[in-house]
Scaffold this motif. Structure first.
Motif, PDB file in Angstrom:
ATOM      1  N   TYR A 151      66.350   8.432  54.680  1.00  0.00           N
ATOM      2  CA  TYR A 151      65.943  10.437  54.736  1.00  0.00           C
ATOM      3  C   TYR A 151      67.635  11.025  55.159  1.00  0.00           C
ATOM      4  N   ASP A 152      67.894   9.626  54.685  1.00  0.00           N
ATOM      5  CA  ASP A 152      70.079  10.234  55.466  1.00  0.00           C
ATOM      6  C   ASP A 152      70.172  11.522  54.335  1.00  0.00           C
ATOM      7  N   GLY A 153      70.544  12.814  55.149  1.00  0.00           N
ATOM      8  CA  GLY A 153      71.122  13.947  54.508  1.00  0.00           C
ATOM      9  C   GLY A 153      69.734  15.073  53.705  1.00  0.00           C
ATOM     10  N   ALA A 154      68.470  13.971  53.761  1.00  0.00           N
ATOM     11  CA  ALA A 154      67.130  14.584  54.005  1.00  0.00           C
ATOM     12  C   ALA A 154      67.393  16.396  54.555  1.00  0.00           C
ATOM     13  N   ILE A 155      67.101  17.765  54.011  1.00  0.00           N
ATOM     14  CA  ILE A 155      67.130  19.130  54.394  1.00  0.00           C
ATOM     15  C   ILE A 155      65.732  19.521  54.775  1.00  0.00           C
ATOM     16  N   TYR A 156      65.677  19.389  56.424  1.00  0.00           N
ATOM     17  CA  TYR A 156      63.661  20.262  56.117  1.00  0.00           C
ATOM     18  C   TYR A 156      63.748  21.083  56.714  1.00  0.00           C
TER      19      TYR A 156
ATOM     20  N   ILE B 202      68.751  18.920  59.063  1.00  0.00           N
ATOM     21  CA  ILE B 202      69.792  17.336  58.261  1.00  0.00           C
ATOM     22  C   ILE B 202      69.156  16.480  58.850  1.00  0.00           C
ATOM     23  N   ASP B 203      68.530  15.492  58.442  1.00  0.00           N
ATOM     24  CA  ASP B 203      68.406  13.928  58.473  1.00  0.00           C
ATOM     25  C   ASP B 203      69.921  13.531  58.593  1.00  0.00           C
ATOM     26  N   ARG B 204      70.531  13.001  60.165  1.00  0.00           N
ATOM     27  CA  ARG B 204      71.471  12.856  60.111  1.00  0.00           C
ATOM     28  C   ARG B 204      71.337  10.952  61.246  1.00  0.00           C
TER      29      ARG B 204
ATOM     30  N   ASP C  20      75.692  18.129  58.238  1.00  0.00           N
ATOM     31  CA  ASP C  20      75.266  16.608  57.553  1.00  0.00           C
ATOM     32  C   ASP C  20      76.050  15.505  57.828  1.00  0.00           C
TER      33      ASP C  20
END
Length: 179
Positions: free
Chosen positions: A172-177, A165-167, A107
């Protein structure tokens, strides 16, 4: 005075010496390193590089552990692969289970996340777990179950949970897909 034939021989000799020196340099400075150190089975490796520090490298793989089971193992380097930590073993939630298919991502704060499968040997149940490391991959926090394969009988067994992980810095920064 040098003849043309002698000049050509010297050029070829110098060229071959240069090629040999380049080969020797690459051989001495570009060696592969066996970081898994496995004796029986090590497979499906995954490598992650910290986008904020390219010398911070993390590797995870499926590795044989005595007494007939496969677990996820990890090692980390903070110096671009010159040295590696001791191997960390990710414990199973159920001691009779197997583990497979690690994937990892960082992240924006430098935390590392590890996704993997824990499943029964008869493939009737399986879960995808995610663990977080706040020390760069040297140790791992408690697992969080994110997918339960036994809740959808038509899609068993699970295979290769990819994670990102959205960086982006967006909402949505920090969202884990996980797929």
């Amino acid at each position: 005075m040098l003849t043309e034939n002698l000049v050509n021989k010297l050029l070829v000799k110098n060229f071959l010496t240069l090629i040999f020196a380049c080969f020797l340099f690459l051989f001495l400075n570009g060696q592969n390193v066996n970081i898994s150190e496995g004796n029986v089975f090590d497979g499906e490796p995954y490598i992650a590089v910290n986008p904020q520090n390219s010398k911070h490298i993390l590797v995870a793989w499926m590795g044989w552990v005595p007494y007939n089971y496969i677990a996820i193992k990890t090692r980390v380097s903070f110096d671009g692969g010159q040295t590696w930590s001791n191997t960390a073993f990710i414990p199973h939630e159920n001691s009779a289970d197997q583990s497979a298919d690690p994937s990892m991502d960082f992240d924006t704060d430098g935390n590392v996340f590890l996704a993997y499968i824990d499943y029964s040997k008869v493939l009737d149940t399986g879960f995808v777990y995610v663990r977080k490391s706040v020390d760069g991959g040297l140790s791992w926090g408690a697992p969080v179950k994110v997918i339960d394969a036994s809740s959808d009988g038509e899609h068993r067994p699970i295979d290769r949970p990819w994670m990102s992980i959205d960086r982006s810095g967006g909402i949505y920064d920090g969202a884990i897909y996980i797929t």
